[in-house]
Design a protein around this motif. Sequence first.
Motif, PDB file in Angstrom:
ATOM      1  N   ASP A  95       2.513   5.806  -1.893  1.00  0.00           N
ATOM      2  CA  ASP A  95       1.115   5.390  -1.749  1.00  0.00           C
ATOM      3  C   ASP A  95       0.690   4.538  -2.938  1.00  0.00           C
ATOM      4  O   ASP A  95       0.028   3.511  -2.764  1.00  0.00           O
ATOM      5  N   ALA A  96       1.077   4.944  -4.152  1.00  0.00           N
ATOM      6  CA  ALA A  96       0.747   4.156  -5.350  1.00  0.00           C
ATOM      7  C   ALA A  96       1.384   2.770  -5.244  1.00  0.00           C
ATOM      8  O   ALA A  96       0.733   1.761  -5.530  1.00  0.00           O
ATOM      9  N   TYR A  97       2.630   2.715  -4.796  1.00  0.00           N
ATOM     10  CA  TYR A  97       3.304   1.419  -4.648  1.00  0.00           C
ATOM     11  C   TYR A  97       2.557   0.535  -3.643  1.00  0.00           C
ATOM     12  O   TYR A  97       2.321  -0.638  -3.914  1.00  0.00           O
ATOM     13  N   ARG A  98       2.203   1.093  -2.510  1.00  0.00           N
ATOM     14  CA  ARG A  98       1.502   0.298  -1.474  1.00  0.00           C
ATOM     15  C   ARG A  98       0.172  -0.232  -1.992  1.00  0.00           C
ATOM     16  O   ARG A  98      -0.183  -1.383  -1.738  1.00  0.00           O
ATOM     17  N   ARG A  99      -0.564   0.607  -2.718  1.00  0.00           N
ATOM     18  CA  ARG A  99      -1.834   0.164  -3.309  1.00  0.00           C
ATOM     19  C   ARG A  99      -1.595  -0.978  -4.295  1.00  0.00           C
ATOM     20  O   ARG A  99      -2.281  -2.000  -4.260  1.00  0.00           O
ATOM     21  N   ILE A 100      -0.634  -0.773  -5.192  1.00  0.00           N
ATOM     22  CA  ILE A 100      -0.324  -1.779  -6.211  1.00  0.00           C
ATOM     23  C   ILE A 100       0.094  -3.084  -5.545  1.00  0.00           C
ATOM     24  O   ILE A 100      -0.371  -4.161  -5.927  1.00  0.00           O
ATOM     25  N   ASP A 101       0.949  -2.996  -4.550  1.00  0.00           N
ATOM     26  CA  ASP A 101       1.439  -4.191  -3.864  1.00  0.00           C
ATOM     27  C   ASP A 101       0.281  -4.963  -3.223  1.00  0.00           C
ATOM     28  O   ASP A 101       0.155  -6.171  -3.394  1.00  0.00           O
ATOM     29  N   ARG A 102      -0.578  -4.251  -2.532  1.00  0.00           N
ATOM     30  CA  ARG A 102      -1.719  -4.885  -1.864  1.00  0.00           C
ATOM     31  C   ARG A 102      -2.691  -5.490  -2.878  1.00  0.00           C
ATOM     32  O   ARG A 102      -3.148  -6.622  -2.738  1.00  0.00           O
ATOM     33  N   MET A 103      -2.987  -4.735  -3.924  1.00  0.00           N
ATOM     34  CA  MET A 103      -3.945  -5.186  -4.939  1.00  0.00           C
ATOM     35  C   MET A 103      -3.434  -6.407  -5.701  1.00  0.00           C
ATOM     36  O   MET A 103      -4.189  -7.340  -5.970  1.00  0.00           O
ATOM     37  N   LEU A 104      -2.160  -6.399  -6.045  1.00  0.00           N
ATOM     38  CA  LEU A 104      -1.605  -7.527  -6.797  1.00  0.00           C
ATOM     39  C   LEU A 104      -1.404  -8.745  -5.912  1.00  0.00           C
ATOM     40  O   LEU A 104      -1.481  -9.872  -6.397  1.00  0.00           O
ATOM     41  N   TYR A 105      -1.182  -8.538  -4.637  1.00  0.00           N
ATOM     42  CA  TYR A 105      -1.134  -9.678  -3.726  1.00  0.00           C
ATOM     43  C   TYR A 105      -2.493 -10.373  -3.728  1.00  0.00           C
ATOM     44  O   TYR A 105      -2.577 -11.601  -3.778  1.00  0.00           O
ATOM     45  N   ALA A 106      -3.557  -9.579  -3.727  1.00  0.00           N
ATOM     46  CA  ALA A 106      -4.922 -10.137  -3.779  1.00  0.00           C
ATOM     47  C   ALA A 106      -5.135 -10.883  -5.108  1.00  0.00           C
ATOM     48  O   ALA A 106      -5.748 -11.945  -5.125  1.00  0.00           O
ATOM     49  N   TRP A 107      -4.621 -10.350  -6.220  1.00  0.00           N
ATOM     50  CA  TRP A 107      -4.751 -11.038  -7.503  1.00  0.00           C
ATOM     51  C   TRP A 107      -4.038 -12.376  -7.489  1.00  0.00           C
ATOM     52  O   TRP A 107      -4.494 -13.349  -8.063  1.00  0.00           O
ATOM     53  N   ARG A 108      -2.880 -12.426  -6.834  1.00  0.00           N
ATOM     54  CA  ARG A 108      -2.084 -13.640  -6.797  1.00  0.00           C
ATOM     55  C   ARG A 108      -2.938 -14.811  -6.316  1.00  0.00           C
ATOM     56  O   ARG A 108      -2.795 -15.933  -6.809  1.00  0.00           O
ATOM     57  N   MET A 109      -3.833 -14.557  -5.405  1.00  0.00           N
ATOM     58  CA  MET A 109      -4.691 -15.614  -4.862  1.00  0.00           C
ATOM     59  C   MET A 109      -5.683 -16.138  -5.901  1.00  0.00           C
ATOM     60  O   MET A 109      -6.241 -17.206  -5.715  1.00  0.00           O
ATOM     61  N   HIS A 110      -5.883 -15.407  -6.993  1.00  0.00           N
ATOM     62  CA  HIS A 110      -6.868 -15.788  -8.020  1.00  0.00           C
ATOM     63  C   HIS A 110      -6.229 -16.255  -9.322  1.00  0.00           C
ATOM     64  O   HIS A 110      -6.936 -16.558 -10.276  1.00  0.00           O
ATOM     65  N   LEU A 111      -4.910 -16.275  -9.365  1.00  0.00           N
ATOM     66  CA  LEU A 111      -4.221 -16.663 -10.605  1.00  0.00           C
ATOM     67  C   LEU A 111      -3.826 -18.123 -10.584  1.00  0.00           C
ATOM     68  O   LEU A 111      -3.533 -18.693  -9.567  1.00  0.00           O
TER      69      LEU A 111
END
Length: 145
Positions: A129-145
């Motif tokens: 669950d932690a991995y899935r959250r991290i993966d989803r959240m960092l994918y969203a960050w990628r769009m802002h970097l």
Amino acid sequence: MIHRILIVCVGNICRSPMAEVVLRKHLGGGDEVVVESAGLAALVGNPIDPIAERVLADHGLTAQGHAARQVTEAMISQADLVLAMQRRHVGAIHAIAPQARGKTFLVGKWEGDDEVPDPYGKTVPVFEDAYRRIDRMLYAWRMHL
């Protein structure tokens, strides 16, 4: 342009090393951005938690060779962006380096400021669950970097 990203959790053996590897994956592994991790109460020198490594491996990733590091004011100062797993981590980062206020955010900023609970000492499904959250959240960050 963001060139150095620091990801912070508590022990630097579960969430932040997983996030470090996942963010590198999302960024395509180029040399233009350095992604690092550290802990507020790091288990200095320890490898990634075996369950965290197993979950990464299940997704074709690895943090083999990781050694936990204690976060320092210098690390925070050198980073262009600091990502924390929980709100209390953001406060602790600001206490260490008040100048980091404008560049420190929750990893879940683009997911309603969601947090990633600590999976340490828990079961494989909690780490997953932690991995899935991290993966989803960092994918969203990628769009802002």
